[in-house]
Design a protein around this motif. Structure first.
Motif, PDB file in Angstrom:
ATOM      1  N   THR A   1       8.169 -16.526  -7.500  1.00 48.03           N
ATOM      2  CA  THR A   1       8.062 -17.636  -7.400  1.00 48.03           C
ATOM      3  C   THR A   1       7.723 -18.486  -5.965  1.00 48.03           C
ATOM      4  O   THR A   1       6.842 -19.187  -5.279  1.00 48.03           O
ATOM      5  N   GLU A   2       8.716 -17.752  -5.182  1.00 41.41           N
ATOM      6  CA  GLU A   2       8.449 -17.988  -4.086  1.00 41.41           C
ATOM      7  C   GLU A   2       7.885 -17.738  -2.782  1.00 41.41           C
ATOM      8  O   GLU A   2       6.569 -18.254  -2.164  1.00 41.41           O
ATOM      9  N   ALA A   3       7.406 -16.189  -3.172  1.00 39.77           N
ATOM     10  CA  ALA A   3       6.150 -15.235  -2.688  1.00 39.77           C
ATOM     11  C   ALA A   3       4.919 -15.533  -2.608  1.00 39.77           C
ATOM     12  O   ALA A   3       4.015 -16.044  -1.939  1.00 39.77           O
ATOM     13  N   LEU A   4       5.038 -16.701  -4.175  1.00 35.79           N
ATOM     14  CA  LEU A   4       3.293 -16.970  -4.554  1.00 35.79           C
ATOM     15  C   LEU A   4       3.051 -18.393  -4.046  1.00 35.79           C
ATOM     16  O   LEU A   4       2.127 -19.043  -3.680  1.00 35.79           O
ATOM     17  N   GLY A   5       4.214 -19.051  -3.869  1.00 31.39           N
ATOM     18  CA  GLY A   5       4.106 -20.232  -2.818  1.00 31.39           C
ATOM     19  C   GLY A   5       4.045 -20.152  -2.129  1.00 31.39           C
ATOM     20  O   GLY A   5       3.854 -21.351  -0.784  1.00 31.39           O
ATOM     21  N   ALA A   6       4.302 -19.082  -1.060  1.00 31.02           N
ATOM     22  CA  ALA A   6       4.303 -18.252   0.139  1.00 31.02           C
ATOM     23  C   ALA A   6       2.488 -18.282   0.431  1.00 31.02           C
ATOM     24  O   ALA A   6       2.284 -18.146   1.996  1.00 31.02           O
ATOM     25  N   GLY A   7       2.142 -18.326  -0.285  1.00 31.86           N
ATOM     26  CA  GLY A   7       0.976 -17.511  -0.096  1.00 31.86           C
ATOM     27  C   GLY A   7       0.347 -16.302  -0.752  1.00 31.86           C
ATOM     28  O   GLY A   7      -0.573 -15.512  -0.071  1.00 31.86           O
ATOM     29  N   ALA A   8       0.966 -15.170  -0.902  1.00 27.81           N
ATOM     30  CA  ALA A   8       1.083 -13.869  -1.804  1.00 27.81           C
ATOM     31  C   ALA A   8       0.366 -14.182  -3.155  1.00 27.81           C
ATOM     32  O   ALA A   8      -0.151 -15.253  -4.401  1.00 27.81           O
ATOM     33  N   SER A   9      -0.445 -13.240  -3.231  1.00 25.73           N
ATOM     34  CA  SER A   9      -2.281 -13.504  -4.293  1.00 25.73           C
ATOM     35  C   SER A   9      -1.303 -12.494  -6.107  1.00 25.73           C
ATOM     36  O   SER A   9      -1.368 -13.270  -6.367  1.00 25.73           O
ATOM     37  N   GLU A  10      -0.634 -11.455  -5.263  1.00 23.09           N
ATOM     38  CA  GLU A  10       0.282 -10.152  -6.091  1.00 23.09           C
ATOM     39  C   GLU A  10       1.391 -10.212  -5.842  1.00 23.09           C
ATOM     40  O   GLU A  10       2.119 -10.505  -5.136  1.00 23.09           O
ATOM     41  N   TYR A  11       1.970  -9.335  -7.290  1.00 28.51           N
ATOM     42  CA  TYR A  11       3.349  -9.022  -6.828  1.00 28.51           C
ATOM     43  C   TYR A  11       3.765  -7.753  -7.549  1.00 28.51           C
ATOM     44  O   TYR A  11       3.590  -7.907  -8.853  1.00 28.51           O
ATOM     45  N   ILE A  12       3.912  -6.996  -7.626  1.00 27.89           N
ATOM     46  CA  ILE A  12       4.521  -5.834  -7.916  1.00 27.89           C
ATOM     47  C   ILE A  12       5.998  -5.232  -7.296  1.00 27.89           C
ATOM     48  O   ILE A  12       6.261  -5.949  -7.034  1.00 27.89           O
ATOM     49  N   MET A  13       6.884  -4.681  -9.021  1.00 28.94           N
ATOM     50  CA  MET A  13       7.776  -4.918  -9.130  1.00 28.94           C
ATOM     51  C   MET A  13       7.802  -3.604  -8.531  1.00 28.94           C
ATOM     52  O   MET A  13       7.952  -2.353  -9.553  1.00 28.94           O
ATOM     53  N   LYS A  14       8.936  -2.812  -7.994  1.00 30.90           N
ATOM     54  CA  LYS A  14       8.832  -1.700  -7.705  1.00 30.90           C
ATOM     55  C   LYS A  14       9.670  -1.082  -8.392  1.00 30.90           C
ATOM     56  O   LYS A  14      10.944  -1.855  -8.894  1.00 30.90           O
TER      57      LYS A  14
ATOM     58  N   PHE B   1       6.847   1.541  -8.575  1.00 30.91           N
ATOM     59  CA  PHE B   1       5.800   1.279  -8.558  1.00 30.91           C
ATOM     60  C   PHE B   1       4.742   3.250  -9.298  1.00 30.91           C
ATOM     61  O   PHE B   1       5.694   3.966  -8.415  1.00 30.91           O
ATOM     62  N   ASP B   2       3.304   3.005  -9.313  1.00 34.63           N
ATOM     63  CA  ASP B   2       3.047   3.890  -9.700  1.00 34.63           C
ATOM     64  C   ASP B   2       1.542   3.426  -9.561  1.00 34.63           C
ATOM     65  O   ASP B   2       0.926   2.036  -8.884  1.00 34.63           O
ATOM     66  N   ARG B   3       0.641   4.780  -9.474  1.00 37.65           N
ATOM     67  CA  ARG B   3      -0.835   4.700  -8.849  1.00 37.65           C
ATOM     68  C   ARG B   3      -1.355   3.766  -9.970  1.00 37.65           C
ATOM     69  O   ARG B   3      -1.874   2.358  -9.314  1.00 37.65           O
ATOM     70  N   GLU B   4      -1.177   3.340 -11.189  1.00 33.44           N
ATOM     71  CA  GLU B   4      -2.037   3.102 -12.081  1.00 33.44           C
ATOM     72  C   GLU B   4      -1.054   1.558 -11.684  1.00 33.44           C
ATOM     73  O   GLU B   4      -2.239   0.347 -11.526  1.00 33.44           O
ATOM     74  N   ILE B   5      -0.453   0.627 -11.748  1.00 33.58           N
ATOM     75  CA  ILE B   5      -0.500   0.029 -11.237  1.00 33.58           C
ATOM     76  C   ILE B   5      -0.219  -0.466  -9.988  1.00 33.58           C
ATOM     77  O   ILE B   5      -1.403  -2.096 -10.402  1.00 33.58           O
ATOM     78  N   ILE B   6      -0.360   0.075  -9.070  1.00 30.80           N
ATOM     79  CA  ILE B   6      -1.308  -0.974  -7.731  1.00 30.80           C
ATOM     80  C   ILE B   6      -2.489  -0.960  -7.978  1.00 30.80           C
ATOM     81  O   ILE B   6      -3.504  -1.775  -7.448  1.00 30.80           O
ATOM     82  N   GLU B   7      -3.564  -0.306  -8.783  1.00 32.31           N
ATOM     83  CA  GLU B   7      -4.938  -0.185  -9.265  1.00 32.31           C
ATOM     84  C   GLU B   7      -5.049  -1.803 -10.587  1.00 32.31           C
ATOM     85  O   GLU B   7      -6.361  -2.327  -9.971  1.00 32.31           O
ATOM     86  N   SER B   8      -4.026  -2.013 -11.195  1.00 31.04           N
ATOM     87  CA  SER B   8      -4.144  -2.767 -11.968  1.00 31.04           C
ATOM     88  C   SER B   8      -4.245  -4.249 -10.932  1.00 31.04           C
ATOM     89  O   SER B   8      -4.732  -4.997 -11.203  1.00 31.04           O
ATOM     90  N   LYS B   9      -3.697  -3.792  -9.769  1.00 30.47           N
ATOM     91  CA  LYS B   9      -2.922  -5.214  -9.842  1.00 30.47           C
ATOM     92  C   LYS B   9      -4.030  -5.272  -8.418  1.00 30.47           C
ATOM     93  O   LYS B   9      -4.949  -6.453  -8.051  1.00 30.47           O
ATOM     94  N   LEU B  10      -4.543  -4.497  -7.759  1.00 30.62           N
ATOM     95  CA  LEU B  10      -5.489  -4.341  -6.540  1.00 30.62           C
ATOM     96  C   LEU B  10      -7.273  -4.790  -6.972  1.00 30.62           C
ATOM     97  O   LEU B  10      -8.092  -5.822  -7.036  1.00 30.62           O
ATOM     98  N   ALA B  11      -7.111  -4.874  -8.716  1.00 30.89           N
ATOM     99  CA  ALA B  11      -7.623  -5.654  -9.524  1.00 30.89           C
ATOM    100  C   ALA B  11      -7.991  -6.379  -9.775  1.00 30.89           C
ATOM    101  O   ALA B  11      -9.010  -7.261  -9.325  1.00 30.89           O
ATOM    102  N   GLU B  12      -6.714  -7.207  -9.930  1.00 31.63           N
ATOM    103  CA  GLU B  12      -6.614  -8.814 -10.167  1.00 31.63           C
ATOM    104  C   GLU B  12      -6.768  -9.485  -9.232  1.00 31.63           C
ATOM    105  O   GLU B  12      -7.332 -10.294  -9.059  1.00 31.63           O
ATOM    106  N   VAL B  13      -7.014  -8.674  -8.218  1.00 28.59           N
ATOM    107  CA  VAL B  13      -6.914  -9.420  -6.687  1.00 28.59           C
ATOM    108  C   VAL B  13      -8.096  -9.131  -5.748  1.00 28.59           C
ATOM    109  O   VAL B  13      -8.473  -9.446  -4.955  1.00 28.59           O
ATOM    110  N   GLY B  14      -9.297  -8.339  -6.787  1.00 24.16           N
ATOM    111  CA  GLY B  14     -10.703  -8.414  -6.757  1.00 24.16           C
ATOM    112  C   GLY B  14     -10.912  -7.094  -5.231  1.00 24.16           C
ATOM    113  O   GLY B  14     -11.629  -8.054  -4.931  1.00 24.16           O
ATOM    114  N   MET B  15      -9.861  -6.595  -5.378  1.00 25.32           N
ATOM    115  CA  MET B  15      -9.576  -5.859  -3.891  1.00 25.32           C
ATOM    116  C   MET B  15     -10.217  -4.385  -4.446  1.00 25.32           C
ATOM    117  O   MET B  15     -10.311  -3.588  -3.826  1.00 25.32           O
ATOM    118  N   LEU B  16     -10.886  -4.044  -5.644  1.00 24.91           N
ATOM    119  CA  LEU B  16     -10.905  -2.765  -6.308  1.00 24.91           C
ATOM    120  C   LEU B  16     -12.134  -3.174  -6.943  1.00 24.91           C
ATOM    121  O   LEU B  16     -12.704  -3.883  -7.595  1.00 24.91           O
TER     122      LEU B  16
END
Lengths: 121, 280
Positions: free
Chosen positions: A91-104, A106-121
């Motif tokens: 919550t603190e991260a999102l409040g400070a202006g982060a768009s997504e949050y990966i909890m370690k 992580f693997d390739r699939e998680i990075i891909e999924s999260k980057l797709a969420e933020v429109g980077m893929l």
């Protein structure tokens, strides 16, 4: 080609993340703490920042706040990538202006999924 | 496991679940059934099959489950959920404004991610507060999958695939290293173990059926039979949502594909009526 800055104090994590990002056709840069990351951003602003929380000198959330003070708005896109995995940190991260949050861990699939969420893929 | 064992297994699975097992799936069968064999005290899959030939019902059930449980993730094939949220739901809310009731079925619900993804979308609309009743049924052949789905407890890995972080914070509560879907959402979904080869008249007339990546396990005859029965249980203006790579081409004339969204179908009669309106 999009440019991603990977901020993590672990050389191994930076290497793994950069390899995955390279495969996803990102140009990558590395920093081992918030202060170094801020210097890089002042020289050349990346499109995306993959950001650890616990870092020496300036930690992830301090870096993010400093970055948003210098550059308001949603750009660059900041995705936290940290072992801090509780709702309070998220919550603190999102409040400070982060768009997504990966909890370690992580693997390739998680990075891909999260980057797709933020429109980077 | 030899060829005769494989044929025996394939026949058993076809009878029990409609699963169509091709010979090239032998490595998959071995890897899925080894844990089952060990659970029943056998060292190899061949010994498990030998015991199965004596007709042990518990083993047959466990084998069927192991072979039919599927991996899933939240909002898998995102475009299907976007279509549901942005096109199907607004149309349904307008069409059903009189009776204020929606009926949705996830057939092949696996561990619950699909049903909960729909529940999250529906939850955002606060429909019960506006007097709507939403029947969200979710069934799977595997009772183990249904038990897990009802629990609604997911690993950190599972909640990071396809699920935006805002939804995680909004719709889940953390329990140690795992995340549990909010009770409000768990109550929205009625989970039930169910075999698609059995009659599903009890579901009534449905507005939307999600049957994604299920029919691919059936042989053509079974697939055609199930599709016809899905058509019978769908409201005349309802939608059938299949997996993104699935097609009904050559399998059924009861449905017609929609727009450019892969895997989304409406009843053929409905599609024809719309064409006639456009032409007239």
């Amino acid at each position: 080609m999009k440019h991603c800055l990977v901020v993590d104090d672990s050389r191994v994590i930076r290497k793994v993340a950069c390899r995955i990002l390279g495969d996803l056709r990102f140009e990558t840069d590395e920093a081992e703490d918030g202060a170094a990351a801020l210097e890089i951003c002042r020289r050349q602003m990346p499109d995306l920042i993959l950001l650890d929380w616990n870092l020496p000198t300036m930690n992830g959330i301090e870096f993010l706040r400093a970055l948003r003070r210098e550059h308001e708005g949603k750009s660059p896109v900041v995705v936290f990538c940290t072992t801090e995995n509780d709702v309070a940190h998220i919550t603190e991260a999102l409040g400070a202006g982060a768009s997504e949050y990966i909890m370690k861990p992580f693997d390739r699939e998680i990075i891909e999924s999260k980057l797709a969420e933020v429109g980077m893929l | 496991m030899d060829g005769a064992d494989f044929d025996f297994l394939a026949d058993l699975l076809r009878r029990r679940s409609g699963l169509h097992l091709r010979q090239d799936k032998l490595p998959l069968v071995e890897s899925r059934l080894l844990p089952v064999a060990q659970r029943f005290g056998f060292r190899e899959v061949a010994s498990l099959v030998a015991e199965l030939r004596h007709g042990r019902e518990t083993i047959a059930g466990a084998v069927t489950e192991a072979m039919t449980t599927n991996e899933s993730s939240f909002f898998r094939d995102k475009h299907a959920f976007e279509y549901f949220q942005n096109t199907i739901l607004p149309m349904l809310l307008a069409r059903r404004a009189g009776q204020r009731r929606l009926r949705i079925w996830c057939a092949g619900a696996a561990n619950g991610q699909e049903a909960y993804s729909l529940a999250m979308i529906l939850d955002d609309l606060r429909l019960p507060e506006a007097g709507w009743t939403v029947d969200l049924h979710a069934t799977d052949l595997s009772s183990a999958a249904i038990a897990r789905a009802k629990e609604g407890l997911y690993s950190q890995f599972e909640v990071q695939r396809g699920l935006p972080i805002q939804r995680l914070v909004r719709h889940f509560a953390q329990e140690g290293e795992q995340w549990r879907i909010a009770q409000r959402l768990r109550r929205m979904v009625s989970f039930r173990q169910f075999n698609l080869l059995d009659s599903f008249g009890w579901l009534g007339a449905l507005d939307v059926i999600f049957c994604r990546n299920v029919l691919i396990y059936f042989d053509m005859t079974t697939k055609m039979r199930v599709i016809d029965r899905l058509a019978d249980s769908l409201a005349p203006d309802g939608w059938l949502v299949l997996g993104a790579t699935e097609s009904l081409a050559g399998a059924s004339s009861a449905f017609a594909p929609v727009d450019d969204v892969r895997g989304v179908y409406v009843r053929a009669a409905q599609a024809n009526a719309r064409m006639a309106r456009l032409a007239g």
